[in-house]
Design an enzyme around this catalytic site. Structure first.
Site, PDB file in Angstrom:
ATOM      1  N   ARG A  47       4.998-102.050 -80.364  1.00  0.00           N
ATOM      2  CA  ARG A  47       5.358-102.241 -81.778  1.00  0.00           C
ATOM      3  C   ARG A  47       5.238-100.929 -82.550  1.00  0.00           C
ATOM      4  NH1 ARG A  47       2.358-107.367 -81.902  1.00  0.00           N
ATOM      5  NH2 ARG A  47       3.894-109.020 -81.879  1.00  0.00           N
ATOM      6  N   ASP A  90       9.490-105.528 -81.032  1.00  0.00           N
ATOM      7  CA  ASP A  90       8.506-106.577 -81.239  1.00  0.00           C
ATOM      8  C   ASP A  90       8.684-107.640 -80.158  1.00  0.00           C
ATOM      9  OD1 ASP A  90       6.966-108.638 -82.017  1.00  0.00           O
ATOM     10  OD2 ASP A  90       7.970-109.015 -83.933  1.00  0.00           O
ATOM     11  N   LYS A 153      -5.547-109.202 -67.122  1.00  0.00           N
ATOM     12  CA  LYS A 153      -6.562-110.154 -67.534  1.00  0.00           C
ATOM     13  C   LYS A 153      -6.832-109.993 -69.036  1.00  0.00           C
ATOM     14  CE  LYS A 153     -11.049-109.296 -67.505  1.00  0.00           C
ATOM     15  NZ  LYS A 153     -11.540-108.340 -68.497  1.00  0.00           N
ATOM     16  N   HIS A 183      -8.770-105.853 -61.919  1.00  0.00           N
ATOM     17  CA  HIS A 183      -8.794-104.478 -61.394  1.00  0.00           C
ATOM     18  C   HIS A 183      -9.951-104.232 -60.424  1.00  0.00           C
ATOM     19  CE1 HIS A 183     -11.687-103.548 -64.637  1.00  0.00           C
ATOM     20  NE2 HIS A 183     -12.033-102.512 -63.895  1.00  0.00           N
ATOM     21  N   LYS A 187     -10.644-101.669 -56.452  1.00  0.00           N
ATOM     22  CA  LYS A 187     -11.682-100.664 -56.154  1.00  0.00           C
ATOM     23  C   LYS A 187     -11.891-100.602 -54.640  1.00  0.00           C
ATOM     24  CE  LYS A 187     -14.168-101.516 -60.488  1.00  0.00           C
ATOM     25  NZ  LYS A 187     -14.299-100.302 -61.274  1.00  0.00           N
ATOM     26  N   GLU A 221     -23.483-102.231 -67.469  1.00  0.00           N
ATOM     27  CA  GLU A 221     -22.743-101.153 -68.137  1.00  0.00           C
ATOM     28  C   GLU A 221     -23.625-100.531 -69.207  1.00  0.00           C
ATOM     29  OE1 GLU A 221     -18.299-101.971 -68.556  1.00  0.00           O
ATOM     30  OE2 GLU A 221     -19.200-103.857 -69.142  1.00  0.00           O
ATOM     31  N   ASP A 240     -15.255-112.269 -70.229  1.00  0.00           N
ATOM     32  CA  ASP A 240     -14.761-110.906 -70.002  1.00  0.00           C
ATOM     33  C   ASP A 240     -15.066-110.425 -68.576  1.00  0.00           C
ATOM     34  OD1 ASP A 240     -13.636-108.425 -70.758  1.00  0.00           O
ATOM     35  OD2 ASP A 240     -15.618-107.583 -71.156  1.00  0.00           O
ATOM     36  N   HIS A 245     -14.078-110.618 -62.653  1.00  0.00           N
ATOM     37  CA  HIS A 245     -14.656-109.596 -61.767  1.00  0.00           C
ATOM     38  C   HIS A 245     -15.856-110.124 -60.965  1.00  0.00           C
ATOM     39  CE1 HIS A 245     -12.079-107.217 -64.156  1.00  0.00           C
ATOM     40  NE2 HIS A 245     -12.929-106.852 -65.085  1.00  0.00           N
ATOM     41  N   LYS A 345     -23.664-105.453 -71.302  1.00  0.00           N
ATOM     42  CA  LYS A 345     -23.306-104.176 -71.935  1.00  0.00           C
ATOM     43  C   LYS A 345     -24.564-103.536 -72.490  1.00  0.00           C
ATOM     44  CE  LYS A 345     -18.549-104.889 -72.574  1.00  0.00           C
ATOM     45  NZ  LYS A 345     -17.916-104.075 -71.535  1.00  0.00           N
TER      46      LYS A 345
HETATM   47  C1  BG6 Z   1     -12.892-104.911 -68.142  1.00  0.00           C
HETATM   48  C2  BG6 Z   1     -13.665-105.504 -69.291  1.00  0.00           C
HETATM   49  O1  BG6 Z   1     -12.120-105.895 -67.504  1.00  0.00           O
HETATM   50  O2  BG6 Z   1     -13.805-104.348 -67.211  1.00  0.00           O
HETATM   51  C3  BG6 Z   1     -14.548-104.458 -69.941  1.00  0.00           C
HETATM   52  O3  BG6 Z   1     -12.753-106.044 -70.243  1.00  0.00           O
HETATM   53  C4  BG6 Z   1     -15.429-103.799 -68.922  1.00  0.00           C
HETATM   54  O4  BG6 Z   1     -15.339-105.031 -70.976  1.00  0.00           O
HETATM   55  C5  BG6 Z   1     -14.598-103.300 -67.740  1.00  0.00           C
HETATM   56  O5  BG6 Z   1     -16.089-102.697 -69.544  1.00  0.00           O
HETATM   57  C6  BG6 Z   1     -15.484-102.801 -66.630  1.00  0.00           C
HETATM   58  O6  BG6 Z   1     -14.675-102.177 -65.671  1.00  0.00           O
HETATM   59  P1  BG6 Z   1     -15.263-101.004 -64.769  1.00  0.00           P
HETATM   60  O7  BG6 Z   1     -14.149-100.693 -63.823  1.00  0.00           O
HETATM   61  O8  BG6 Z   1     -15.623 -99.887 -65.676  1.00  0.00           O
HETATM   62  O9  BG6 Z   1     -16.471-101.592 -64.099  1.00  0.00           O
END
Ligand code: BG6
Length: 503
Positions: A47, A90, A153, A183, A187, A221, A240, A245, A345
């Site tokens: 956008r 858009d 996601k 993702h 890894k 994290e 999240d 994950h 976090k």
């Molecule tokens: C994302 C989350 O999918 O993964 C984030 O939305 C998180 O909140 C991140 O920080 C962590 O990914 P990685 O690869 O840094 O462990």
């Protein structure tokens, strides 16, 4: 690395952070190692008004700031950026897809690939209109090549919305052309879980309830919510991180051997794990889950604000930034073995790993060893930043009379293989272009994940709200999480005490 087939990648949400920080750097890396064919272009769609030149400059800046790229070669980048284009639009407006069709046709005429990879990197609520828009302009079909869709996601926000999104996308694309991203599966160290388990005959015989006492999975994290206040307020740590994950890590650790290493065989076994996870009643959710939210604290000697003080945050927010859970997998292999999972976090250090704790020996033969030094065996699969595997066992203390001490055998990726491992997005983009969906989640798999998570969210809504904040930034998380795991010598690995080996 193998080479991808020719493709025209259309990114929705191209002005967003993910495109700048992960997707474009990943594609640049692929170009540098010769994995991208001559016919490969990217059309960013967003956008935000921007020219192609401005888009290129922004992507270059993103690549420079990205931790994934090791070295930005100016000549390589100059060649790479010629493949990047931008189109303002858009995606909520159906007319836009007609214009997109015209633009793609123009690009084909100018020599671009006729294979289309649509990458939807937008907030979840925009995904359905984009899929429908592509369908309305017939862009889901492709008579001159293939047409695939990648969905970022979160895939929905609960079981019902995930089902709804699955129905929408399956009306428009065939499952074999749908790539749902998690993702973590990209890894190297996550993929190595399967190689470690099923490529060696040494470990599999003990990988079950007869030998394993408990499994501990951590994704800690140090970062906070990184300017994503509104996204995070809607999401929280359970949706999240755990809904995708963390559950993927559970599945790869617990699954049965697939009959082959291909998309369906692997995904079938993961789904079986999700279906075997014991559902929790409200009372069990109260007992077997812990929610946390960080207050102000210190990380790496720097004062950081609490979650409620982050920019754009509600003063009384009750969103969780930390979760610890105890899962049981009710199947033959894992009956009675608790899987303790935690993520949060602003914790003391960044660390993702899986520790499989084995049972004690049946008899304490070396009784002169002080109790606290008799540690059961632990195999730790380090996902990040320490990429490797350690096996902890007992050895005789030199000179002492038959006393034991815990020691570790270590495998470190960097030392063993030299080269740094590729970024997750680099691997996944290449796979999507090659048409290999093994490292992507299937429709029934995401629904099975939400069937575990949604009842927990619903139970939390019925239970009294926890008193937040309940952990200071820079610590190991709330004290209640220690109670969750405590008993029979079980405890979390202390984040503050673990020494980081690599960054
Ligand atoms: C994302 C989350 O999918 O993964 C984030 O939305 C998180 O909140 C991140 O920080 C962590 O990914 P990685 O690869 O840094 O462990």
């Amino acid at each position: 690395m193998p080479q991808a087939g020719s493709a025209l990648l259309v990114i929705f949400g191209a002005s967003g952070d993910l495109t700048r920080r992960k997707l474009i750097p990943g594609l640049y890396d692929l170009t540098c190692v010769g994995c991208v064919p001559r016919k490969f272009e990217v059309l960013g769609v967003g956008r935000s008004p921007m020219t192609t030149e401005e888009f290129r400059a922004r992507m270059r800046q993103g690549a420079l700031e990205s931790s994934g790229i090791r070295h930005l070669d100016h000549e390589q980048w100059a060649n790479f950026e010629k493949r990047l284009f931008y189109m303002v639009g858009d995606p909520g407006n159906t007319d836009f897809y007609r214009h997109l069709g015209v633009k793609l046709e123009e690009m084909h005429q100018a020599g671009s690939s006729t294979n289309h990879l649509f990458y939807v990197s937008t907030p979840a609520s925009v995904a359905a209109p984009i899929i429908e828009g592509l369908g309305s302009a017939d862009l889901n079909r492709n008579y001159q090549g293939w047409s695939r869709i990648v969905l970022e996601k979160p895939f929905g926000r609960d079981l019902e919305s995930a089902r709804q999104l699955n129905r929408t996308v399956l009306r428009t694309f065939d499952e074999s052309n749908i790539y749902r991203i998690d993702h973590y599966l990209g890894k190297e160290t996550v993929q190595n879980i399967l190689v470690f388990r099923f490529g060696n005959s040494l470990f599999e015989p003990v990988w079950n309830r007869n030998y394993v006492d408990y499994v501990e999975i951590t994704a800690a994290e140090t970062v906070g919510i990184e300017n994503r206040a509104s996204f995070y307020e809607e999401t929280g740590a359970l949706r999240d991180m755990v809904a995708n994950h963390m559950l993927q890590l559970v599945a790869l650790t617990a699954m049965e051997p697939p009959i082959a290493f291909d998309a369906d065989a692997v995904r079938e076994q993961k789904v079986q794990v999700f279906r075997s996870i014991r559902p929790m009643s409200v009372e069990e959710v109260a007992r077997r889950t812990v929610r946390g939210q960080y207050g102000p604290g210190e990380i790496n000697d720097r004062a950081v604000p609490g979650y409620r003080q982050e920019p754009g945050m509600r003063e009384k927010s009750s969103t969780e930034t930390y979760v610890a859970l105890e899962f049981y997998i009710d199947n033959w292999r894992w009956a009675g073995v608790p899987f303790f999972v935690r993520t949060g976090k602003r914790l003391a250090r960044r660390m993702t790993d899986i520790s499989v704790h084995f049972k004690r020996t049946p008899q304490a033969l070396f009784a002169r060893t002080p109790d606290e030094e008799i540690d059961p065996n632990v195999i730790t699969l380090g996902i990040q930043p320490d990429e490797g595997i350690t096996v902890k066992f007992g050895a005789k203390k030199p000179a002492a009379q038959m006393q034991m001490a815990p020691v570790q055998a270590e495998f470190c990726y960097r030392t063993a293989f030299g080269a740094a491992t590729p970024e997750a997005y680099t691997t996944l983009l290449l796979d999507a272009m090659r048409g290999d969906a093994t490292l992507f989640t299937r429709g029934d798999e995401v629904e099975a994940e939400w069937s575990i998570i949604t009842p927990i969210e619903e139970a939390w809504a019925q239970l009294p709200p926890p008193s937040f904040p309940n952990y200071a930034a820079g610590t190991s998380g709330p004290a209640e999480a220690d109670t969750l795991i405590a008993g029979d010598h079980r405890r979390w690995r202390r984040l503050e005490q673990l020494v980081q080996k690599a960054t």
